[in-house]
Structure formats: C-alpha cells, structure tokens
Design a protein around this motif. Sequence first.
Motif, PDB file in Angstrom:
ATOM      1  N   GLY B  16       0.825  -1.207   0.000  1.00  0.00           N
ATOM      2  CA  GLY B  16       0.000   0.000   0.000  1.00  0.00           C
ATOM      3  C   GLY B  16       0.857   1.254   0.000  1.00  0.00           C
ATOM      4  N   ALA B  17       1.874   1.261   0.864  1.00  0.00           N
ATOM      5  CA  ALA B  17       2.784   2.409   0.889  1.00  0.00           C
ATOM      6  C   ALA B  17       3.506   2.536  -0.449  1.00  0.00           C
ATOM      7  CB  ALA B  17       3.786   2.260   2.033  1.00  0.00           C
ATOM      8  N   GLU B  24       2.861   9.020  -6.540  1.00  0.00           N
ATOM      9  CA  GLU B  24       3.461  10.331  -6.321  1.00  0.00           C
ATOM     10  C   GLU B  24       4.702  10.520  -7.217  1.00  0.00           C
ATOM     11  OE1 GLU B  24       3.601  11.314  -2.056  1.00  0.00           O
ATOM     12  OE2 GLU B  24       5.622  12.053  -2.510  1.00  0.00           O
ATOM     13  N   THR B  25       5.600   9.542  -7.159  1.00  0.00           N
ATOM     14  CA  THR B  25       6.874   9.647  -7.899  1.00  0.00           C
ATOM     15  C   THR B  25       6.645   9.769  -9.399  1.00  0.00           C
ATOM     16  OG1 THR B  25       7.839   8.200  -6.227  1.00  0.00           O
ATOM     17  CG2 THR B  25       9.130   8.553  -8.234  1.00  0.00           C
ATOM     18  N   ASN B  26       5.764   8.937  -9.935  1.00  0.00           N
ATOM     19  CA  ASN B  26       5.574   8.867 -11.386  1.00  0.00           C
ATOM     20  C   ASN B  26       4.319   9.607 -11.852  1.00  0.00           C
ATOM     21  OD1 ASN B  26       7.868   7.309 -11.374  1.00  0.00           O
ATOM     22  ND2 ASN B  26       6.844   5.365 -11.808  1.00  0.00           N
ATOM     23  N   ARG B  39      -5.755   9.884  -8.666  1.00  0.00           N
ATOM     24  CA  ARG B  39      -5.877  10.590  -7.396  1.00  0.00           C
ATOM     25  C   ARG B  39      -6.422   9.679  -6.297  1.00  0.00           C
ATOM     26  NH1 ARG B  39      -9.757  15.633  -7.656  1.00  0.00           N
ATOM     27  NH2 ARG B  39      -8.114  16.395  -9.060  1.00  0.00           N
ATOM     28  N   ILE B  40      -5.614   9.454  -5.273  1.00  0.00           N
ATOM     29  CA  ILE B  40      -6.122   8.716  -4.111  1.00  0.00           C
ATOM     30  C   ILE B  40      -7.013   9.667  -3.322  1.00  0.00           C
ATOM     31  CG2 ILE B  40      -5.518   7.539  -1.962  1.00  0.00           C
ATOM     32  CD1 ILE B  40      -2.879   6.755  -3.225  1.00  0.00           C
ATOM     33  N   VAL B  41      -8.237   9.225  -3.045  1.00  0.00           N
ATOM     34  CA  VAL B  41      -9.129  10.105  -2.273  1.00  0.00           C
ATOM     35  C   VAL B  41      -9.315   9.614  -0.842  1.00  0.00           C
ATOM     36  CG1 VAL B  41     -10.344  11.038  -4.261  1.00  0.00           C
ATOM     37  CG2 VAL B  41     -11.198   8.963  -3.181  1.00  0.00           C
ATOM     38  N   ALA B  42      -9.267   8.309  -0.647  1.00  0.00           N
ATOM     39  CA  ALA B  42      -9.519   7.791   0.700  1.00  0.00           C
ATOM     40  C   ALA B  42      -8.692   6.540   0.946  1.00  0.00           C
ATOM     41  CB  ALA B  42     -11.005   7.476   0.870  1.00  0.00           C
ATOM     42  N   VAL B  43      -8.315   6.335   2.200  1.00  0.00           N
ATOM     43  CA  VAL B  43      -7.539   5.155   2.566  1.00  0.00           C
ATOM     44  C   VAL B  43      -8.101   4.545   3.844  1.00  0.00           C
ATOM     45  CG1 VAL B  43      -5.415   6.041   1.504  1.00  0.00           C
ATOM     46  CG2 VAL B  43      -5.855   6.479   3.927  1.00  0.00           C
ATOM     47  N   LYS B  50       0.236   4.727  12.515  1.00  0.00           N
ATOM     48  CA  LYS B  50       1.460   3.949  12.383  1.00  0.00           C
ATOM     49  C   LYS B  50       2.304   4.674  11.354  1.00  0.00           C
ATOM     50  CE  LYS B  50       2.644  -0.729  10.826  1.00  0.00           C
ATOM     51  NZ  LYS B  50       2.035  -1.985  10.343  1.00  0.00           N
ATOM     52  N   ASP B  51       3.614   4.730  11.581  1.00  0.00           N
ATOM     53  CA  ASP B  51       4.458   5.409  10.600  1.00  0.00           C
ATOM     54  C   ASP B  51       4.727   4.486   9.417  1.00  0.00           C
ATOM     55  OD1 ASP B  51       6.089   6.990   9.156  1.00  0.00           O
ATOM     56  OD2 ASP B  51       7.839   6.804  10.480  1.00  0.00           O
ATOM     57  N   ARG B  52       4.256   4.888   8.276  1.00  0.00           N
ATOM     58  CA  ARG B  52       4.435   4.069   7.077  1.00  0.00           C
ATOM     59  C   ARG B  52       5.399   4.716   6.090  1.00  0.00           C
ATOM     60  NH1 ARG B  52      -1.077   3.603   8.784  1.00  0.00           N
ATOM     61  NH2 ARG B  52      -1.621   1.400   9.022  1.00  0.00           N
ATOM     62  N   GLY B  53       5.984   5.825   6.509  1.00  0.00           N
ATOM     63  CA  GLY B  53       6.943   6.500   5.640  1.00  0.00           C
ATOM     64  C   GLY B  53       6.295   7.249   4.487  1.00  0.00           C
ATOM     65  N   VAL B  54       4.979   7.328   4.473  1.00  0.00           N
ATOM     66  CA  VAL B  54       4.289   8.114   3.447  1.00  0.00           C
ATOM     67  C   VAL B  54       3.292   9.041   4.140  1.00  0.00           C
ATOM     68  CG1 VAL B  54       4.516   6.517   1.504  1.00  0.00           C
ATOM     69  CG2 VAL B  54       2.642   6.217   3.121  1.00  0.00           C
ATOM     70  N   ASP B  55       3.013  10.132   3.498  1.00  0.00           N
ATOM     71  CA  ASP B  55       2.123  11.144   4.067  1.00  0.00           C
ATOM     72  C   ASP B  55       0.673  10.810   3.704  1.00  0.00           C
ATOM     73  OD1 ASP B  55       0.865  13.379   4.986  1.00  0.00           O
ATOM     74  OD2 ASP B  55       1.622  14.716   3.400  1.00  0.00           O
ATOM     75  N   LEU B  56      -0.130  10.497   4.717  1.00  0.00           N
ATOM     76  CA  LEU B  56      -1.523  10.137   4.459  1.00  0.00           C
ATOM     77  C   LEU B  56      -2.464  11.340   4.586  1.00  0.00           C
ATOM     78  CD1 LEU B  56      -1.753   6.758   6.444  1.00  0.00           C
ATOM     79  CD2 LEU B  56      -1.252   7.089   4.021  1.00  0.00           C
ATOM     80  N   SER B  57      -1.911  12.480   4.972  1.00  0.00           N
ATOM     81  CA  SER B  57      -2.782  13.613   5.282  1.00  0.00           C
ATOM     82  C   SER B  57      -3.630  14.119   4.103  1.00  0.00           C
ATOM     83  CB  SER B  57      -1.957  14.765   5.881  1.00  0.00           C
ATOM     84  OG  SER B  57      -1.052  15.255   4.903  1.00  0.00           O
TER      85      SER B  57
END
Lengths: 436, 436
Positions: B16-17, B24-26, B39-43, B50-57
């Motif tokens: 998922g991450a 984002e990268t591509n 576009r991701i709208v909801a997760v 939990k820290d997943r190393g990606v910004d979920l905000s």
Amino acid sequence: MAEPLRIALAGLGTVGAGVIRLLETNAALLRARSGREMRIVAVSARERHKDRGVDLSPFAWVDDMAELAARDDVDVVVELVGGSDGPALALARKAIASDKALVTANKAMVAHHGAELAAAAERAGTALKFEAAVAGGIPVVKALREGAAANAIGRIYGILNGTSNYILSTMEATGAGFGETLAEAQRKGFAEADPAFDIEGTDAAHKLAILAAICFGAEVDFAGVTCEGITRVRAEDIARADTLGYVVRLIGMADLEAGDDGTTALLQRVRPCLVPKGHPLAHVTGATNAVVAEGNFSGRLLFQGAGAGAGPTASAVVADLIDIARGEIGAPFSIPSAEMAPMPRAEAGHRTGRTYLRFTVADRPGVLAEMTAAMRDAGVSIESLIQQGRQEEGGEVLVAMVAHEGPERNVQHALELLRGSDSFTAPPLSMQILGD
Amino acid sequence: MAEPLRIALAGLGTVGAGVIRLLETNAALLRARSGREMRIVAVSARERHKDRGVDLSPFAWVDDMAELAARDDVDVVVELVGGSDGPALALARKAIASDKALVTANKAMVAHHGAELAAAAERAGTALKFEAAVAGGIPVVKALREGAAANAIGRIYGILNGTSNYILSTMEATGAGFGETLAEAQRKGFAEADPAFDIEGTDAAHKLAILAAICFGAEVDFAGVTCEGITRVRAEDIARADTLGYVVRLIGMADLEAGDDGTTALLQRVRPCLVPKGHPLAHVTGATNAVVAEGNFSGRLLFQGAGAGAGPTASAVVADLIDIARGEIGAPFSIPSAEMAPMPRAEAGHRTGRTYLRFTVADRPGVLAEMTAAMRDAGVSIESLIQQGRQEEGGEVLVAMVAHEGPERNVQHALELLRGSDSFTAPPLSMQILGD
C-alpha cells in the motif's frame, strides 16, 4: 455475439499464410476470447496464383492492395507487405485515412514513419498496432505500453535480432569463425541470402527505435540509432570473452539522460557487447529474442521468445486483432502523439563503462608499446591484457585488452591515436562490457 | 484532460505504501500515459497511527474499510488487505456491487473466489483486475489474457514463489541444507517468520490456479491443485541433480488433457522438479519469478522478474489502474465468466515422464534388493542409480535413482509397495524431471 471483425490481409508470404492458418486453427478460442468472429474478407499479394499451402478461395482477391483500404466491408487492414515505404506505406496511410484500424508487422515502416502514422490514427480515432514489428511472438510492445506502464523506464535493452544471435551463439558453441557460421546459418534458413539487414544491426535498430519511443515517450527516431553489426566479431573474441567470464551478444540499448539545463536526450545504440555469464541475456541462444526493461518500481523485467517465424509473428498480429475486437485501441506509443516530441540525441562519449578492445597486429617488436602508449595518452587504464602467441612465423598476433571503467570518449580517442598505424592487420574492434 | 481516476486504497502495508509512493513519484508520467490524473481520495487500514513512511494527510481516512466501497467520490477500490476471505472479500464484493472497479493483489482471494467475483464484475460492467496477484511486477496476467491470447496454450508453468526459489538456489550455491538455508532466508527477510505458505507450495498454487484459469478458460480451481513443497529437498538431492545435469526448482505447472469422450480435464500441480541446466528456468536464481507459456503459434514465451516486494507489486497494481483509466476493462479471465465452467480434474497417474527418486535407508544388507525388487514389480525401469557411501558406521545411506520415461502411476505404485518398510530412515522423495 457482436458483429464479426472483418479483416483485409495484404501480403501473403509466410507470415500472411501463418495468420490465415492461425485464424482457422484457433477460431473457436478467438471467438471466445474476443467476443467476435475474426473473419478475413479480402486478401491481396503480388502474385495471385502461387501455392501458399492455405486455401484463399473463401476470400475476395484484390489485385491492387490499396483497394483493401477502400472496401466498405473491412474493419481492419493487416499489412504484411514489408518495406519502409512504397506500397506498404501507401496502404497504411490510406487505411488510416479511411478510418480503418491498421495492424502491421512492418518494423521498417514503423521505425521510419511511426510518428506520422500514429498521429494520423489518433486523429482518426482508429487503432494502429504493431506488436509483430518487435521481437516476433513476444508480446513486448503490450508489456511496455501497458504492463510496465506504471514505471519510468531507466533502460531498455535486449537481443533483438535472431539471426545475429543464432550466429554468435553458434560461434560460441562450435568455436567456428564468423564467415563459416554465417554460411551455415544461411544453409539452415536462419539467415537470408542477403544477410546485411540482420548482421549489420539494421533490423535490431528498427526494433530498438520502436521500443525506445514507447518507453521514453519520444518520437520514433530510427536515424538516431548508432549501429554496429557483428561482422567483425571473430572466434578469438568469443574465446577471450569466455575466458574473462562473458559471452558476446548483439545488444540494442536505449536510455535517457537529463542535461543540466533540464533537457532530456536519448541514446540509442546497437552493437556487439560482452554480457556477463550470470546475466539473463547470456543464456539466450539460437534465434531467440529477449528484451530487458528496467522500471523504477518493477525492477528488471525480462521477456523472451521466438523473434521471428510464421507462427510467432502471426501470434502477435492476431493479438493485435483481439485487442481491436475488444475495443482496446489507445495511443500506439502509449503517450498520445500530440504530447510526444522529437528528442535530442545524447552524446555517447561521456558515458563511462568497461570496454573490451581487440587488436590484430603484425608480429614485430614495438607494437605492444605503440598500443599501450596510445592508451596512456588517451587516459585509458588497462585492467587486463592477453597477447596470443603467434600461430605462424610472421603471422598476425591478437592482442585483447579490457579497459577499466572510464569515459567511452577516452577509448575512442585512443583508437583515433592509433588510426592509420601500419602495425594493424585489421581495424581494432571495441565492445562495451555490460554490467550485471 | 479527462476527469481524474479517483482511488480508494484499503490496506497500508508495504505494498500500500509502495502504491502511494509510485503514484506520487511517477505522477506526470502516469498522467501522460493514461490521460488522467490518478488521485487517491480515501484510505483505510487496521491501525491509523502507524508510521508508514508516506504522508496520508491528503487522503480521507476511513476506519471501516467496507465504507470505501460506498463512497460517491471513488471510482476504483484497491484491495491490499490480504486473506482469502474476511474483510478483503467483503470489501471486494461490496465494491463490485457498488459498480466500482476493483484492483487487488490478493492471490488467495482470487484463487478461492475469482470465479464469483469475475461473474459479479462482468454483470456490473465494471473491472476486476489482479495483475499484482501473480508473479509481482511481471505483467504476466496481461501477457496471457491479451498478449498471447491468439494461442491455444499447451502448458503453463514456472517458478511462482520467490522464497522457495531463493532457498533452492541458495542451497545450490552454498551446498547448505534446507533448515539452515531457511533460517538464513528468514534472517535476510526472504522468508516469513511462519514460512509454511511459501515453502509448502500454497502461494505458488494460488498463482497457478489463476494462470490456469486464464490460459485454459476454466473456472479457477485452487482446490484442484495438487501441491508439494520443498521442505523435504536435501542438499544431497541438489548435489545429485547437479551431477545428472539438473537443478532443483519448485515448479507450478498446468495443462489440459482431452478424454476419448470429448471431455477436457485440467491437471494442476506444484512440486519440486529437476530442471535441465539448458532450460531457461534453470538460470532463475534468488527471489525471482518466471513463467513459461507454450502457445501453439507463439512457441515458448518466458516472462521473468521480481515476484514480490513493494515496488514490483505496486508496479502491477498501478498497471491495472492505468488500464482502468484508459477504459480497458474486459473479462477478468479473458473468456467471459458465463462461458467458463468448472473443468474436471485430470488424473496424473497415466502421465509419463522421467522421475528422480531418492531413498534414505539404513545401512544393512538387502535394502538395495528390496528397493529394486519393488521397482521391478511396479514396472519401473531404472536408468541410473547412485548409492552414496555411508558417512559413519550404522549411519544413513542415500540412494538416488532416475527412472526411465514411464507412467507416473508405476512410480507411485513402487513407492506404495515400499511403504511401511522399516528399511527407510525417512519417507522417499520423488521429483519429476522436466524435459528441455
């Protein structure tokens, strides 16, 4: 069930006959998978009354193949005529202008005129598909256009010409020389009577230009491929490579470079390379093709299979027909033509790498000193050097060296310094050494 | 530019991450290739903080993942939760019932419930896509569903589990035993703390069942896969195989057989096999996957790449999203569900082949006679036999044999005759020998 997909077939060589045979043999399967009957309605070729081993009587015969594009009862034109221009191109243009879908196996035409044809097809809202133009039966156009489409591709490279690979891998297995192996390949049907197109790298360059356009979103630029064939590879080079842990393969490779000013440039090259024995491409023998794509998320992907032949090529042609029957059209090169632009050509000189160099020299004092001095003066550092003992008095001596990782420009400079020296019995050969 | 493709993401583990990172990268590339913004709208995931190393905000958070399927602002649900049933299946069913497209990396769910989900998606006119469920980043589902779709596939087989391949190829390289190598693989992250799923063949069986359904137009039949893992393969087996010219690989293989009465039956098996060193699969080492499809026109096609990992799996998930953005939907298993039916399971017993057999026996007189008598009585003809000298007094002796081409039933019969004999220190191991 939906309406049949009505097909016109131009060109009835081995591939054309293969398509007819496939559509007949796998008819039920194709109907189930595409939801439509695949029906050839008309065919055209130069000679009407030639035995092709297939029954043409169910199809309308058309003498002038351009007429296929004008028929009201045709949805798709399949162009299997060949040649970058001439009747094939005229037919392709006319088919698209008549809002027909076009399927082609013609790598030369797509390499030379792909940008124009794709733009026309997109304007017309019709399909242009050319899976069979690259690597025969391997669905690599689809794999890159769609399967790996989520990735920025770092490099695309592979073994793109079956004839050259057959010759190189046979030389490797038998120890025989190039000329002898080519002659044998011609006898066995793995090389044409006029093999230049294959062994000089042109065929591989056509395919590479098409793959690069798909991967990098640049207009197809066949003229931008620097191309060197396998005609100068000797049995001794293959033996040296083996000793060093490599095999020799004709590799087409394309990648991008980003300039300081934000521009992007494309480097496309076809040339014999030393491939480490642990690399997947080292195990590709015979008339097989194999393509490696390095995606920024997928990692290294390998696609391998028969690169030519009636069956594999027909398989690719009909895969395109299935896509069209299913209504899957899309931009031929993945990115819409309007967003593609000619891309500047990158300079190879500042690329770094390890290089194999082979010299054939007259057996006399001072020759080795002359060569090593040139290397020194050009800033090429020698990692290893093998001088083969002379076979006979006054004969040719073979000197093979491996240059340390360094700019390609330096190697080219060293070869220039040595140009015209009367110490050499033949022009030196340099081959890039691929990384793992 | 068309409307954005609005994505809901369920499951925020490494894959998922990876999907978030890839989108984002591509992003620019994906917009160019698919013609739409992704576009991701909801997760949603089990733990929010939990820290997943990606910004979920930037994304709406949903506690109950089933709600993702109900949102009006979502076009596609991406299911990365895992598990054949439970929340993943509930989400998948609800997404399809809500006319949302569904993309999943969940091989267990597709293997168990693929037929039901495909039928529902086709009825709803929406997409069900699962490229990431088979062989990670290798676009093999697309290659078979589309690229090789012109062919009747004779056989589909390959290396479908990276963990098992890592273990077998490491044992081959180091000479170490299974247990030791597994422990090392666990330390290095190539095997789970509970490795049963991988080393017992279940994971490979999930993938095989999916591939077989696509290739043969049969309803997915995971329960029909006979499955044997690699836990009983010893260092000595790999050494024997090497002497004989083979390597040991865990192979999933499926093919069809036509009965005299016109019925067709499907044989699906996962088991360790001896692969000739000249076969492309013999060169597949480490946690790599590779799939071979034999088409009646294409010939042998090979697809190879990373079989797992965040990047490769995300690459496959997003390839599916690109297809959906481009409007390429189609029947999930190539042939519409309505035309697929459960297919009878074929009996393996009458298949013929060469077999490797390995016995570990007590070192005492008469044991070899007992074994060879059983072979004779079962009609198994012995091509070669190696008995390893005992290591220590009263120790175990290893006897390896290769049985000539013959019915598998006879080998099974021989093993039955020997069952219960107190001569053996461990149950015998039999492995099929693959042809070239």
